[in-house]
Every structure is written in C-alpha cells, then in structure tokens.
Design an enzyme around this catalytic site. Sequence first.
Site, PDB file in Angstrom:
ATOM      1  N   SER A   7      47.546  30.077  84.256  1.00 24.95           N
ATOM      2  CA  SER A   7      47.083  31.315  83.619  1.00 24.95           C
ATOM      3  C   SER A   7      46.909  31.077  82.136  1.00 24.95           C
ATOM      4  CB  SER A   7      48.098  32.432  83.839  1.00 24.95           C
ATOM      5  OG  SER A   7      47.828  33.477  82.924  1.00 24.95           O
ATOM      6  N   HIS A  32      43.180  30.624  85.973  1.00 19.16           N
ATOM      7  CA  HIS A  32      43.519  32.029  86.226  1.00 19.16           C
ATOM      8  C   HIS A  32      43.323  32.819  84.930  1.00 19.16           C
ATOM      9  CE1 HIS A  32      45.571  35.245  88.471  1.00 19.16           C
ATOM     10  NE2 HIS A  32      46.216  35.521  87.349  1.00 19.16           N
ATOM     11  N   ASP A  34      43.614  36.430  83.157  1.00 22.08           N
ATOM     12  CA  ASP A  34      44.261  37.744  83.250  1.00 22.08           C
ATOM     13  C   ASP A  34      43.582  38.740  82.330  1.00 22.08           C
ATOM     14  OD1 ASP A  34      46.497  37.403  85.099  1.00 22.08           O
ATOM     15  OD2 ASP A  34      47.222  35.930  83.652  1.00 22.08           O
ATOM     16  N   MET A  36      43.368  42.456  81.010  1.00 26.59           N
ATOM     17  CA  MET A  36      44.218  43.666  80.915  1.00 26.59           C
ATOM     18  C   MET A  36      43.569  44.667  79.969  1.00 26.59           C
ATOM     19  SD  MET A  36      47.982  41.977  80.600  1.00 26.59           S
ATOM     20  CE  MET A  36      48.439  40.471  81.468  1.00 26.59           C
ATOM     21  N   HIS A  65      41.640  37.855  87.439  1.00 23.12           N
ATOM     22  CA  HIS A  65      42.600  38.870  87.904  1.00 23.12           C
ATOM     23  C   HIS A  65      42.429  40.100  87.027  1.00 23.12           C
ATOM     24  CE1 HIS A  65      47.227  39.887  88.135  1.00 23.12           C
ATOM     25  NE2 HIS A  65      46.481  40.849  88.651  1.00 23.12           N
ATOM     26  N   MET A  67      43.367  43.473  85.764  1.00 19.78           N
ATOM     27  CA  MET A  67      44.427  44.495  85.657  1.00 19.78           C
ATOM     28  C   MET A  67      43.853  45.626  84.834  1.00 19.78           C
ATOM     29  SD  MET A  67      47.601  41.898  85.136  1.00 19.78           S
ATOM     30  CE  MET A  67      46.498  40.544  84.725  1.00 19.78           C
ATOM     31  N   MET A 138      51.830  40.083  93.498  1.00 17.00           N
ATOM     32  CA  MET A 138      52.520  39.947  92.209  1.00 17.00           C
ATOM     33  C   MET A 138      54.009  39.725  92.453  1.00 17.00           C
ATOM     34  SD  MET A 138      50.157  40.147  89.939  1.00 17.00           S
ATOM     35  CE  MET A 138      51.294  39.930  88.565  1.00 17.00           C
ATOM     36  N   ASP A 176      51.741  35.335  91.821  1.00 19.49           N
ATOM     37  CA  ASP A 176      51.531  35.364  90.377  1.00 19.49           C
ATOM     38  C   ASP A 176      52.744  35.996  89.692  1.00 19.49           C
ATOM     39  OD1 ASP A 176      50.517  35.566  87.805  1.00 19.49           O
ATOM     40  OD2 ASP A 176      48.912  36.967  88.327  1.00 19.49           O
TER      41      ASP A 176
HETATM   42  C1  DX5 Z   1      51.052  38.823  84.552  1.00 22.39           C
HETATM   43  C2  DX5 Z   1      49.882  37.923  84.818  1.00 22.39           C
HETATM   44  C3  DX5 Z   1      50.259  36.528  85.121  1.00 22.39           C
HETATM   45  C4  DX5 Z   1      50.995  35.806  84.025  1.00 22.39           C
HETATM   46  C5  DX5 Z   1      51.957  34.880  84.691  1.00 22.39           C
HETATM   47  O1  DX5 Z   1      50.607  40.140  84.526  1.00 22.39           O
HETATM   48  O2  DX5 Z   1      49.142  38.408  85.922  1.00 22.39           O
HETATM   49  O3  DX5 Z   1      49.141  35.769  85.548  1.00 22.39           O
HETATM   50  O4  DX5 Z   1      50.182  35.080  83.157  1.00 22.39           O
HETATM   51  O5  DX5 Z   1      52.759  34.324  83.717  1.00 22.39           O
HETATM   52  P1  DX5 Z   1      54.093  33.547  84.090  1.00 22.39           P
HETATM   53  O6  DX5 Z   1      53.721  32.405  84.952  1.00 22.39           O
HETATM   54  O7  DX5 Z   1      54.600  33.148  82.750  1.00 22.39           O
HETATM   55  O8  DX5 Z   1      55.008  34.533  84.789  1.00 22.39           O
HETATM   56 ZN    ZN Z   2      47.532  37.117  86.804  1.00 25.06          ZN
END
Ligand code: DX5
Ligand code: ZN
Length: 223
Positions: A7, A32, A34, A36, A65, A67, A138, A176
């Site tokens: 990620s 990956h 993320d 948000m 991903h 969010m 998750m 994840d």
């Molecule tokens: C959290 C993200 C993850 C995050 C995981 O909301 O969706 O992808 O980057 O990070 P680690 O591996 O540090 O838990």
């Molecule tokens: Zn993620």
Amino acid sequence: MAKIAPSILSADFMNLERDIRALEGSGADFVHVDVMDGHFVPNITFGMPVVKALRRVTDLPLDVHLMIDKPIRYVEEFVRAGADFVTIHIEADQPQNTLEALDRIHALGCKAGIVLKPRTPAEAAIPYLEKCDMILIMTVEPGFGGQKFMQDMMPKVRQLRAWMDGINPACHIEVDGGVDANTHILCKENGADVLVAGSAYFGAADKAAFVKLIQGDFPHGQS
Ligand code: DX5
Ligand code: ZN
C-alpha cells in the site's frame, strides 16, 4: 502462492516514482492505492490524478481501494485513470447503487470488487458475490496505516473463500490492515490470496525478502 499488494499509503509521496521502482524491483505483484475522502473515513489521501500518474510509471496492476462515500460517482473516472481493480465498500451506498457501480466498472473492462469493514458480516456480501473479481476483507478499521491486525476477521475470510469457491473460484480474497511477517500466515491459512501490506512492507529492511515471505506457501518463506 499468494500475491502481495504493498500500500503506497506508507510510501514517501515526495519520492513516489522512486518507491514504485523499488516496489517493482522487490517482486511485488500489485500496487495497492488507498483513496480516502475524509467523509467515508476520517482521513484524506489522493484521487484520480495520482492513479493517472502511477499508470504512467508502472505496468504493475493498480489495485484501487476506494474508501469514499457513494463510489458510483467516481468509479468510471478511476478506471479511465488506469486502475486494474476497483474495489468499493458495501457500506458506502445503497445496494442498488453498489450493484450498478460494479457493472459500470466491468463495462469498461476493469476488474471489480467489494470491501467489508470489520463490523460488516460476511452475509452482507451475498447480494454482490456474482459480480466480484475480488473481495477485500478489512482487518483494521479503514482510514489509517499502522494499526493492529484483527485476528477475529479470519472466519469471515474463510467463509467468503468458501462461498466464492462455489461461485467464482478465480475471485481473489484480499486482506488489508496489519499484515506483517507474523499475521500473513493466518491470512493464507484462512484462504486469502492477496495480502495488502503498508507499514510492514515499507518498514522492511529487505523488501525482496519480505515479498518472498508473504508470497510463500510456508510460514518462513521456504516454498
Ligand atoms: C487502511 C488502508 C490500508 C493501509 C494498510 O485503511 O486500507 O491499505 O495502508 O496499512 P498497514 O499495512 O500499515 O496496516
Ligand atoms: Zn487499503
């Protein structure tokens, strides 16, 4: 063999291209991404322009991903920006819109999937299973990297793998949050085949060795 999707939430944003090159060099399978929105989750990261920029510098599959609230509004833009997988949270809109969003992703030739927050039960995924190329479970509350792995999500991983074996065995089961050199074992034992790792990957002194460990079928990477 499992796949690892580092990620880039834990990457150095001032040196993203350098980090992507290193990620390729380490043998990682997916990137990956993320996304948000500060509304569905209490954090803001990046959007389509960053996906577009990543697409210019790597051929690795981009696992996006989302969010974000009501992802149907943006899924097509993320596909056009270069995503290879777009996953959307089933908590983020009404079922009708989630189904329609999955169809729109597929209509543009992209792989589609759903994401379940920790408090969302496996059963909530049932209406969407036939439309999924990936199901992301998750193992932390979405929003931040570096949180503790929730081991109690493993029965959900196992259940979704079992259902998908009957519907679409090629569907990826992804986990994840909090995946590291210890917790990856449980994830794979319970049927996950794509493992996201943010802080553990970027914090690893030897990234290639970490990638091999996660990809391996055996706990200590001797596969
Ligand atoms: C959290 C993200 C993850 C995050 C995981 O909301 O969706 O992808 O980057 O990070 P680690 O591996 O540090 O838990
Ligand atoms: Zn993620």
